[in-house]
Design a protein around this motif. Structure first.
Motif, PDB file in Angstrom:
ATOM      1  N   GLU A   1     -33.275  -8.268   6.253  1.00  0.00           N
ATOM      2  CA  GLU A   1     -32.233  -8.844   7.106  1.00  0.00           C
ATOM      3  C   GLU A   1     -30.867  -8.776   6.440  1.00  0.00           C
ATOM      4  OE1 GLU A   1     -33.702 -12.012  10.295  1.00  0.00           O
ATOM      5  OE2 GLU A   1     -33.621 -12.854   8.259  1.00  0.00           O
ATOM      6  N   ARG A   2     -30.839  -9.094   5.147  1.00  0.00           N
ATOM      7  CA  ARG A   2     -29.555  -9.064   4.425  1.00  0.00           C
ATOM      8  C   ARG A   2     -28.962  -7.653   4.443  1.00  0.00           C
ATOM      9  NH1 ARG A   2     -31.702 -11.995  -0.760  1.00  0.00           N
ATOM     10  NH2 ARG A   2     -30.202 -10.685  -1.850  1.00  0.00           N
ATOM     11  N   VAL A   3     -29.831  -6.649   4.243  1.00  0.00           N
ATOM     12  CA  VAL A   3     -29.344  -5.259   4.237  1.00  0.00           C
ATOM     13  C   VAL A   3     -28.785  -4.913   5.613  1.00  0.00           C
ATOM     14  CG1 VAL A   3     -30.026  -2.837   4.046  1.00  0.00           C
ATOM     15  CG2 VAL A   3     -30.903  -4.512   2.401  1.00  0.00           C
ATOM     16  N   ALA A   4     -29.521  -5.317   6.672  1.00  0.00           N
ATOM     17  CA  ALA A   4     -29.087  -4.993   8.028  1.00  0.00           C
ATOM     18  C   ALA A   4     -27.715  -5.620   8.308  1.00  0.00           C
ATOM     19  CB  ALA A   4     -30.122  -5.491   9.036  1.00  0.00           C
ATOM     20  N   ALA A   5     -27.564  -6.877   7.857  1.00  0.00           N
ATOM     21  CA  ALA A   5     -26.290  -7.561   8.081  1.00  0.00           C
ATOM     22  C   ALA A   5     -25.159  -6.817   7.377  1.00  0.00           C
ATOM     23  CB  ALA A   5     -26.389  -8.995   7.571  1.00  0.00           C
ATOM     24  N   ALA A   6     -25.421  -6.404   6.110  1.00  0.00           N
ATOM     25  CA  ALA A   6     -24.382  -5.709   5.346  1.00  0.00           C
ATOM     26  C   ALA A   6     -24.004  -4.401   6.034  1.00  0.00           C
ATOM     27  CB  ALA A   6     -24.887  -5.433   3.935  1.00  0.00           C
ATOM     28  N   LEU A   7     -25.017  -3.690   6.550  1.00  0.00           N
ATOM     29  CA  LEU A   7     -24.738  -2.398   7.192  1.00  0.00           C
ATOM     30  C   LEU A   7     -23.840  -2.608   8.410  1.00  0.00           C
ATOM     31  CD1 LEU A   7     -28.196  -0.570   7.045  1.00  0.00           C
ATOM     32  CD2 LEU A   7     -26.066   0.222   6.027  1.00  0.00           C
ATOM     33  N   MET A   8     -24.131  -3.671   9.172  1.00  0.00           N
ATOM     34  CA  MET A   8     -23.369  -3.856  10.409  1.00  0.00           C
ATOM     35  C   MET A   8     -21.960  -4.357  10.111  1.00  0.00           C
ATOM     36  SD  MET A   8     -26.610  -5.226  12.501  1.00  0.00           S
ATOM     37  CE  MET A   8     -26.011  -5.645  14.097  1.00  0.00           C
ATOM     38  N   GLU A   9     -21.863  -5.286   9.110  1.00  0.00           N
ATOM     39  CA  GLU A   9     -20.550  -5.874   8.874  1.00  0.00           C
ATOM     40  C   GLU A   9     -19.702  -5.016   7.942  1.00  0.00           C
ATOM     41  OE1 GLU A   9     -21.228  -9.910   7.675  1.00  0.00           O
ATOM     42  OE2 GLU A   9     -22.544 -10.233   9.406  1.00  0.00           O
ATOM     43  N   LYS A  10     -20.236  -4.773   6.729  1.00  0.00           N
ATOM     44  CA  LYS A  10     -19.438  -4.016   5.769  1.00  0.00           C
ATOM     45  C   LYS A  10     -19.349  -2.550   6.159  1.00  0.00           C
ATOM     46  CE  LYS A  10     -20.082  -6.425   1.368  1.00  0.00           C
ATOM     47  NZ  LYS A  10     -20.673  -6.215   0.034  1.00  0.00           N
ATOM     48  N   GLY A  11     -20.525  -2.003   6.584  1.00  0.00           N
ATOM     49  CA  GLY A  11     -20.544  -0.569   6.847  1.00  0.00           C
ATOM     50  C   GLY A  11     -20.074  -0.213   8.239  1.00  0.00           C
ATOM     51  N   ARG A  12     -19.958  -1.270   9.110  1.00  0.00           N
ATOM     52  CA  ARG A  12     -19.545  -1.079  10.505  1.00  0.00           C
ATOM     53  C   ARG A  12     -20.320   0.065  11.172  1.00  0.00           C
ATOM     54  NH1 ARG A  12     -14.811  -2.074   7.943  1.00  0.00           N
ATOM     55  NH2 ARG A  12     -13.808  -4.061   8.457  1.00  0.00           N
ATOM     56  N   LEU A  13     -21.656   0.068  10.987  1.00  0.00           N
ATOM     57  CA  LEU A  13     -22.469   1.153  11.548  1.00  0.00           C
ATOM     58  C   LEU A  13     -23.006   0.757  12.910  1.00  0.00           C
ATOM     59  CD1 LEU A  13     -24.552   2.442   8.529  1.00  0.00           C
ATOM     60  CD2 LEU A  13     -22.306   3.146   9.307  1.00  0.00           C
ATOM     61  N   ASP A  14     -23.273   1.757  13.721  1.00  0.00           N
ATOM     62  CA  ASP A  14     -23.877   1.525  15.031  1.00  0.00           C
ATOM     63  C   ASP A  14     -25.330   1.961  14.987  1.00  0.00           C
ATOM     64  OD1 ASP A  14     -21.366   0.796  15.930  1.00  0.00           O
ATOM     65  OD2 ASP A  14     -20.838   2.909  16.291  1.00  0.00           O
ATOM     66  N   ALA A  15     -26.081   1.528  15.970  1.00  0.00           N
ATOM     67  CA  ALA A  15     -27.480   1.960  16.061  1.00  0.00           C
ATOM     68  C   ALA A  15     -27.499   3.488  16.191  1.00  0.00           C
ATOM     69  CB  ALA A  15     -28.133   1.326  17.275  1.00  0.00           C
TER      70      ALA A  15
END
Length: 1562
Positions: free
Chosen positions: A1018-1032
């Motif tokens: 979950e932490r990794v997913a959060a970082a990807l979405m917030e810091k990495g601003r990635l989309d599905a």
């Protein structure tokens, strides 16, 4: 000959001018003056006489062959004109040298690729082996072949006499003892037109004039040859492999300026050959690979003469005056003439150390006989009985003691066996001598005090036991050790019967030592025959230079001399080494009437005679040349006569003789006063000789052999010539065969060897009608020859030196002579050359080994080698298979310093020769390879179906268990998405441990329970979405070391809908090569973000990284080591199971980087299949020692535990480098039922723990818990490795049936897995030759060409496999080889990208059969294999179908129309020598390149070249083009332990391997 020409009126040259000329010749031949200086001095000497010559009648010049105006002083009878430029050597004749030069002149300077060698290998010091001078003894010696420089004289160039090339073969000369072999010139036409004269003169002056059309090129069979420059030796490195495309460059992208590829291009140009003529047969079943048998050439010369008659010698006059036996003679002279000298021994200064009188010889021999019979006891029994064999071990410098020992044994009725003094425990051939002593039952050795002191000693002070020798008692026979017999004692020796008198050892061609027994009656007959033939008189003096222990040295110098009360002056080899003139000086000072020498002694004395004006040889009536049977002795005889005629040597004194250990003396030339006919010589065509036919040379003019006669048959003997092979039919008069002798004076048997004795000593020659020619058996002499006019015997070679190549016979001595005549003469150290043949692929192949001078450069060596090849090809029309140069003084020596041929051959075959240069020419020599396979026209589908039906074959199709029966589909539906499974497990069994990671010490460094893993994801997913601003749907590269972080990051990506791509992190010590691959995968996979640890993040942005890649173009890099504890708002759920779950990137073994797409459906289907096959439940623990980055390794490491809930013990393979036992200890500690590893891990354990199983057992390691241990692989199972692993760890309880392999590939990572149930994997043996033709033929274990194949585990549930034809794509039958196609729910859905070759792979995932079931969609694995229904039953009770993987289609080599699997060739090569650690093969422009890793000294690298070439020829019928020898670890291997052959190929072509040696086979 002079009598045939015009009367001789030319002005004679004064004797002193002749002598000065002869000296000049020798200075030139020794290299003391240059060619220029020689010509200057010579012109000066002859200035006064030249005008006289220019007016000479032309008929004179043609008839009398005056090579320069060298007339001997006119004597009362017309003397034959002699050339002084005779070569002074054992293997030398001017004709031959000039022939060689002319032959070489025909070749344009051909350029062959020179081998490349690492500098360190060049420093190859010569091994100065020291031989104590007094102990050596026997046939050859190391100075025997010196190299004079090339002799061409200014005069020859202006007035070259051209002679009509002998219209008759045999040519008499009434006056001179032997017509000179050197007096004619090669290359002339019979017409004496002036133009030819000038052409010839030009030829000798080194102008390259082609008198005939050029012969075919040595290596290609092409007449024309264009001129290739030798590539520069400076190392040209390819473009540094840094950026982008260059990382995985395949062959076409290789830098063009690579020196390796230019050499290969050169090699190809050299090897271009005309196409073979089309085959006559219309259809051959191409499976039968028949080696071609060379058909006899219809134009080859055939014998045309009448059948020969048996030749009878003069009767043996048994004189009444002589003593009745040898011992009677000894007693007679010992008692009536006790003061008469019998033997004088000399020291190395040439002083007489001891003269043995007949009285002394008699009394000492009696004393010894008495001691032997009465004073030696063991347990009160006499040690020796009459007829027992006794070894005589005496140095070459002590003939006196030897003679006493020999006669002492005869008196005591013991059988002496003289042998060489063993110097070290490992003398060349010493083991064989030991075998002879053992088979003769020798228990006692006689020796001298001095010799006994010099023998190697054991620690106890006793004489050491030599390797292979029986235990011996040593008796020192110096006077003080012997007992004086009583006055009335006299031995009862019977010495006239058929009992054995002595045994002479003989070394055969193969190196085995046999003993030839000589009976008393033969001994007596031999002494009488020699007395009669040589006209020996009482009290004559004989100087003997030969070894007195055997052969002529024994017969003349020890036996016949005593018969006639002669005085022998024995000259030791050590004295000849110091003063080669010593024998001539002794002849002179003792006024000797006879001398016994070899041609090398004459040659040596020529070199040393310059300052000696005071020697006089007029006392000699016979100069016996013991090796007259060597055809090359004629030149030494001629040169010797030439120089010493002015010192009183009469031409008729020179008497060549021929002998053999079996037949003793075969023939000897008689001086005219004993009624001998005049000497003759023959000039024979080498081509004719190779077919066993006597022909005068008419065509070539270059390749001739000049031989002199060896006189007449011995008194009382008959001789005939029989065919060499098969039944002993008499030869025709113009046919070469083996000379056979019938006489009472021959040997009687090989001791203890009845079978070969019968063949050799009891041959009955028969006429063409099969009628025996005599009722008495003949003895085969081992000499090849014919009977010439005047009943003279001519010898052209020895059977031992015979090499049969194809249908032609060549003699080793002749080839040595040709090699020695090649410029630069001085290149070969002391003329030491060995020639022998080895059998490769059912034919003899010629090997030439020479010692090179210590100062020779690489260039010299290579140039000399290529010239030798050309010369031998031109003169003998035969190819040399291998030419090896070794450092000076390193070849094994025979007792008298010559080369020990059989030992040399043995070392060559064992890879123990250690050459410093090698040139192999298999392309040229090997002409009997099977015909290349012609592909048959394609067969249509209809006939194929019919074929299948008619044959009653079932189609090769198999499947794993049906999924539907195995579990409720409800759970399968629930478990469609792995992200859902992880959440469900975190909810239902939060504290259940899923992963344990071990470090090198075996301690757990991190663990993950279901809930921990879920939270980290979950932490990794959060970082990807917030810091990495990635989309599905964005791609994320995961660059992690093996561990739990990687797994958490993977599920983090799934939680937010990103597509993970696992990437192996770069190696900090090797960024240059590993980082570009990481960068490339990141770019090719279009990753929007890189996830990694803090350490790796730093590394990716470091200065060192910037040197390897452009660090500015990295996408966002997120370090997951310290991301905040955050939850995601909602976990992403894919809209359909066919959505992409992850990308699996890997580099194939052929160097292609490809990513495959795995959907969510395929991912869960894969986990389900593995779960069912291995029976994985939450209560199970499995141990995994694999890399987690791609394929099945990734699935087992990251996916399966989450799906099945079992606990995985993770062991990173890298940790094994510091602790090899880590994986096995973990398996034992966690009692894992199932464990997975890679081949590299298995190999590390097998190599690293081989000796430690005891220690591991003490530590409590127990593997009995293992049900199945699977090797994850994408290749044919490595049976030898899995078997040795099983055997090794059986001691630790590993069940015998536990180890198995898996099979998966790019399109489907898990096709077969052994699992925990089902029958054990089966092994079959297939014929390797059939595989090359894409067929499977099952054979018995151990049959020739058999190859074991092990089943690759069981087919997984839900997987269907079919075997399809690689080209027609039709289904194949059971046990047919084809491509493995697979259909299963966990097939990958396609390539994301194939870096490099996108178009080729379009149908890999969606292939359909061309007929049969055309609906099913299959994925093509790219692997060849076959299915076979076995007798076993599987779990469902059906007959079990086994899948056998043969190898990857991309890796196979197409050579000669056949398909080879690299691993098969590599396996053969690795077996070829113990220091080959690893091997890889690939092809480049249809040349086979073999790279071997040398685990040994660099000096031994070149031993491997011939062994590798031999083994590949023998087992695979392929000619190796290039052999590359590299350091261990150079062959690149991927994480699965597979060889990266394409990387290796690119590295080789870009010249980046830093090889120890590269050999280009011609």
């Amino acid at each position: 000959m002079a009598d045939r020409g015009c009367p001789l009126e030319a002005a004679p040259l004064p004797a002193e001018v002749l002598e000065s000329l002869a000296e000049l010749e020798l200075e030139l031949s020794e290299g003391d003056i240059t060619q220029k200086g020689y010509e200057k001095k010579r012109a000066k000497l002859l200035a006064r006489y030249i005008p006289l010559i220019q007016g000479v009648d032309p008929c004179l010049q043609t008839e009398n062959r005056i090579p320069g105006p060298l007339m001997t002083a006119a004597t009362s009878k017309p003397q034959k004109s002699r050339a002084t430029n005779s070569r002074d050597e054992r293997f030398r004749s001017d004709v031959h040298t000039e022939a060689v030069q002319a032959a070489l002149a025909k070749y344009k300077e051909r350029k062959m690729p020179m081998p490349s060698k690492r500098r360190s290998v060049l420093v190859h010091s010569s091994v100065e082996t020291y031989t104590p001078p007094d102990t050596s003894s026997a046939s050859e010696d190391e100075g025997s072949l010196r190299r004079p420089g090339r002799l061409t004289s200014a005069l020859l160039q202006s007035h070259s006499g051209i002679e009509p090339w002998l219209d008759r073969v045999i040519q008499g000369s009434s006056t001179s003892s032997s017509a000179s072999s050197t007096s004619s010139h090669p290359g002339g036409r019979p017409a004496a037109a002036p133009s030819t004269t000038t052409a010839l003169a030009g030829l000798t002056a080194h102008t390259h004039i082609d008198l005939h059309s050029a012969p075919p090129d040595v290596t290609t069979g092409l007449a024309e040859h264009s001129h290739y420059e030798r590539p520069q030796v400076a190392s040209v490195r390819g473009i540094p492999r840094g950026h982008g495309r260059n990382v995985l460059e395949t062959a076409d992208g290789v830098p063009v300026n690579s020196r390796v590829s230019s050499k290969i291009q050169q090699l190809l140009n050299t090897l271009k050959r005309p196409k073979r003529p089309p085959l006559k047969e219309f259809f051959v079943d191409d499976f039968e690979e028949l080696l071609e048998v060379q058909q006899p050439d219809p134009n080859q010369p055939k014998p045309e003469g009448d059948q020969m008659a048996v030749l009878k010698g003069e009767p043996l006059s048994v004189g009444t005056s002589g003593p009745p036996s040898l011992l009677a003679a000894l007693q007679l002279w010992g008692t009536t003439q006790p003061k008469a000298p019998c033997l004088t021994a000399l020291d190395t200064a040439g002083k007489a150390t001891c003269t043995l009188t007949y009285g002394k010889l008699w009394s000492r021999s009696l004393k010894l006989a008495y001691t032997l019979l009465n004073k030696l006891t063991s347990k009160n029994e006499p040690l020796l009985k009459p007829g027992d064999r006794v070894a005589l071990v005496f140095p070459n410098s002590d003939p006196v003691m030897f003679m006493v020992a020999f006669y002492g044994c005869l008196l005591a009725e013991l059988v002496p066996v003289p042998i060489e003094v063993p110097l070290t425990r490992k003398d060349a051939g010493s083991q064989q001598v030991g075998f002879l002593l053992g088979s003769c039952g020798v228990t006692l050795a006689l020796t001298t005090d001095a010799c006994q002191k010099g023998l190697p000693k054991a620690p106890t002070g006793e004489v050491a036991t030599f390797k292979g020798w029986p235990p011996l008692a040593w008796l020192v026979i110096d006077g003080k050790h012997l007992t004086k017999p009583p006055k009335d004692w006299y031995p009862l020796a019977q010495d006239t019967g058929s009992g054995t008198a002595y045994i002479e050892y003989k070394t055969s061609k193969e190196g085995s030592t046999v003993g030839v027994t000589v009976s008393h009656s033969s001994l007596l007959a031999q002494c009488r025959a020699l007395t009669q033939a040589c006209g020996y008189m009482e009290a004559e003096t004989l100087t003997n230079v030969l070894d007195f222990k055997r052969d002529a040295g024994l017969w003349h110098g020890v036996l016949t001399s005593v018969m006639n009360r002669m005085h022998v002056v024995s000259i030791p080899y050590a004295l000849m080494k110091v003063n080669p003139l010593s024998w001539i000086q002794k002849v002179c000072s003792y006024k000797a009437r006879a001398a016994l020498v070899k041609s090398r002694d004459m040659h040596w004395s020529l070199l040393a005679q310059r300052g000696q004006r005071d020697v006089c040889l007029s006392s000699l009536r016979m100069l016996i040349v013991a090796d007259g049977a060597n055809p090359w002795s004629i030149s030494s005889c001629d040169a010797f006569l030439n120089v010493f005629q002015s010192r009183g040597l009469r031409p008729e004194v020179i008497c060549p003789c021929a002998s053999s250990p079996e037949a003793l003396t075969v023939a000897i030339r008689r001086p005219p006063d004993l009624g001998g006919p005049p000497p003759r010589k023959a000039v024979l065509s080498m081509n004719g000789l190779s077919y066993g036919v006597i022909r005068v040379d008419t065509e070539e003019k270059l390749s001739v052999l000049t031989v002199q006669d060896v006189g007449q048959v011995m008194p009382g003997a008959s001789a005939c010539v029989v065919k060499v092979d098969g039944a002993p039919y008499l030869c025709k008069t113009d046919e070469i065969g083996e000379i056979c002798v019938n006489s009472i004076a021959t040997g009687t048997a090989y001791y203890g060897l009845l079978g070969i004795t019968k063949n050799i000593f009891e041959t009955v020659p028969v006429t063409a009608d099969g009628v025996p020619v005599s009722d008495r058996p003949f003895t085969r002499t081992g000499l090849l020859g014919f009977i010439g006019p005047d009943n003279l015997v001519f010898v052209v070679g020895k059977l031992d030196g015979l090499m049969v190549v194809g249908v032609r016979r060549h003699n080793a001595d002749d080839i040595v002579a040709t090699a020695l005549a090649v410029e630069p003469m001085k290149f070969v150290y002391r003329g030491r050359i060995a020639v022998f043949s080895v059998t490769v692929l059912h034919d003899d192949r010629i090997v030439l080994v020479a010692e090179q001078r210590p100062d020779a450069s690489e260039e010299d060596s290579f140039q000399w080698m290529s010239r030798v090849l050309q010369a031998i090809d031109s003169i003998h029309q035969v190819g040399v298979y291998c030419l090896a140069l070794v450092p000076a003084n390193t070849l094994p020596k025979a007792p008298l310093g010559g080369i020990h041929i059989s030992e040399t051959k043995q070392r060559f075959l064992e890879g123990m020769l250690h050459p410093c240069n090698v040139l192999m020419c298999p392309h040229t020599c090997v002409t009997n390879l099977p015909k290349p396979r012609q592909k048959q026209p394609e067969v249509g589908p209809a006939s194929m179906i019919v074929g299948n039906l008619v044959a009653g074959k079932r189609i090769a199709q198999a499947s794993g268990r049906e999924l539907a029966h195995l579990e409720d589909s409800d759970q399968a539906r629930k478990f469609l998405f792995l992200a859902d499974v992880l959440q469900w497990r975190a909810h239902t069994t939060p504290d259940h441990p899923l992963f344990l990671l071990l470090n090198a010490k075996g301690t757990v460094t991190s663990t993950a329970t279901c809930i921990q893993l879920h939270k980290r994801a979950e932490r990794v997913a959060a970082a990807l979405m917030e810091k990495g601003r990635l989309d599905a749907g964005d791609h994320v590269a995961l660059v992690y070391p093996p561990g739990v972080d990687l797994i958490a990051a993977f599920y983090g990506c799934l939680y937010c809908g990103c597509v993970p791509v696992t990437v192996r992190p770069p190696h900090p010590q090797n960024l240059g090569t590993t980082l570009p691959t990481v960068k490339m995968i990141v770019e090719v996979s279009k990753s929007a973000c890189v996830l990694s640890t803090q350490a790796i993040t730093r590394l990716l942005r470091s200065k060192e990284a910037a040197a390897a890649v452009d660090v500015r173009t990295w996408p966002t890099i997120l370090d997951t080591d310290d991301i905040p504890k955050k939850k995601v708002a909602s976990i992403f759920r894919p809209p359909s199971p066919d959505v992409l779950a992850y990308l699996d990137f890997s580099v194939s073994t052929t160097g292609i980087l490809a990513g495959v797409k795995m959907s969510h459906a395929a991912t869960s289907a894969l986990c389900r299949s593995i779960k069912l096959q291995c029976e994985l439940y939450p209560s199970r623990q499995i141990a995994i020692c694999l890399d987690p980055y791609c394929g099945l390794g990734f699935a087992l490491w990251c996916l399966c535990s989450v799906y099945s809930g079992h606990q995985s013990v993770l062991v990173p393979p890298l940790e094994l480098e510091s602790n090899v036992s880590l994986w096995l200890s973990a398996v034992s500690q966690y009692k894992a039922r199932v464990t997975f590893c890679s081949y590299s891990v298995m190999e590390m354990c097998t190599k690293g723990l081989g000796a430690q199983t005891g220690a591991l057992r003490m530590k409590g390691v127990n593997l009995s818990c293992v049900r199945t241990c699977m090797v994850v692989a994408e290749e044919r199972p490595r049976i030898s490795l899995t078997q040795s692993f099983s055997k090794l760890f059986k001691d630790l309880g590993l069940p015998a049936r536990a180890v198995s392999t898996t099979f998966g590939c790019r399109v489907n990572v898990a096709i077969c897995l052994q699992g925990t149930t089902g029958p054990d994997p089966t092994t079959v043996y297939v014929d390797m030759r059939a595989l090359r033709h894409d067929r499977v033929r099952l054979v018995e274990r151990g049959s020739p060409h058999s190859l074991p194949l092990m089943e690759s585990g069981k087919i997984l549930p839900g997987v269907k496999v079919i075997i399809a034809h690689t080209e027609t794509k039709g289904p194949l039958g059971d046990s047919h080889l084809g491509e493995i196609w697979v259909s299963s729910p966990h097939n990958a859905t396609g390539y994301y990208t194939v870096y490099g070759e996108e178009t080729l792979h379009a149908d890999h995932f969606s292939a359909r059969l061309s007929f049969g079931d055309t609906q099913t969609i299959w994925a093509r694995t790219g692997y060849l294999g076959f299915l076979r229904r076995t007798e076993l039953t599987d779990a469902s009770g059906e007959r079990h179908d086994a899948l056998y993987v043969v190898g990857s289609l991309d890796e196979t080599l197409e050579l000669r129309g056949m398909r080879y699997h690299p691993i098969d060739i590599e396996t053969s090569v690795i077996r070829a020598h113990r220091s080959i650690a690893e091997c890889a093969v690939f092809t480049w422009t249809n040349l086979l390149v073999v790279v071997v890793e040398l685990d040994g000294l660099e000096q031994d690298a070149l031993d491997l070249v011939a062994l590798v070439t031999n083994v590949v020829l023998e087992e695979h019928y392929l000619v190796v083009g290039v052999v590359v020898i590299v350091d261990p670890g150079v062959i690149p291997i991927n994480s699965r332990g597979e060889k990266q052959r394409m990387h290796l190929r690119d590295g080789f072509l870009a010249d980046q391997l830093d090889p120890i040696y590269v050999a280009y086979n011609m």
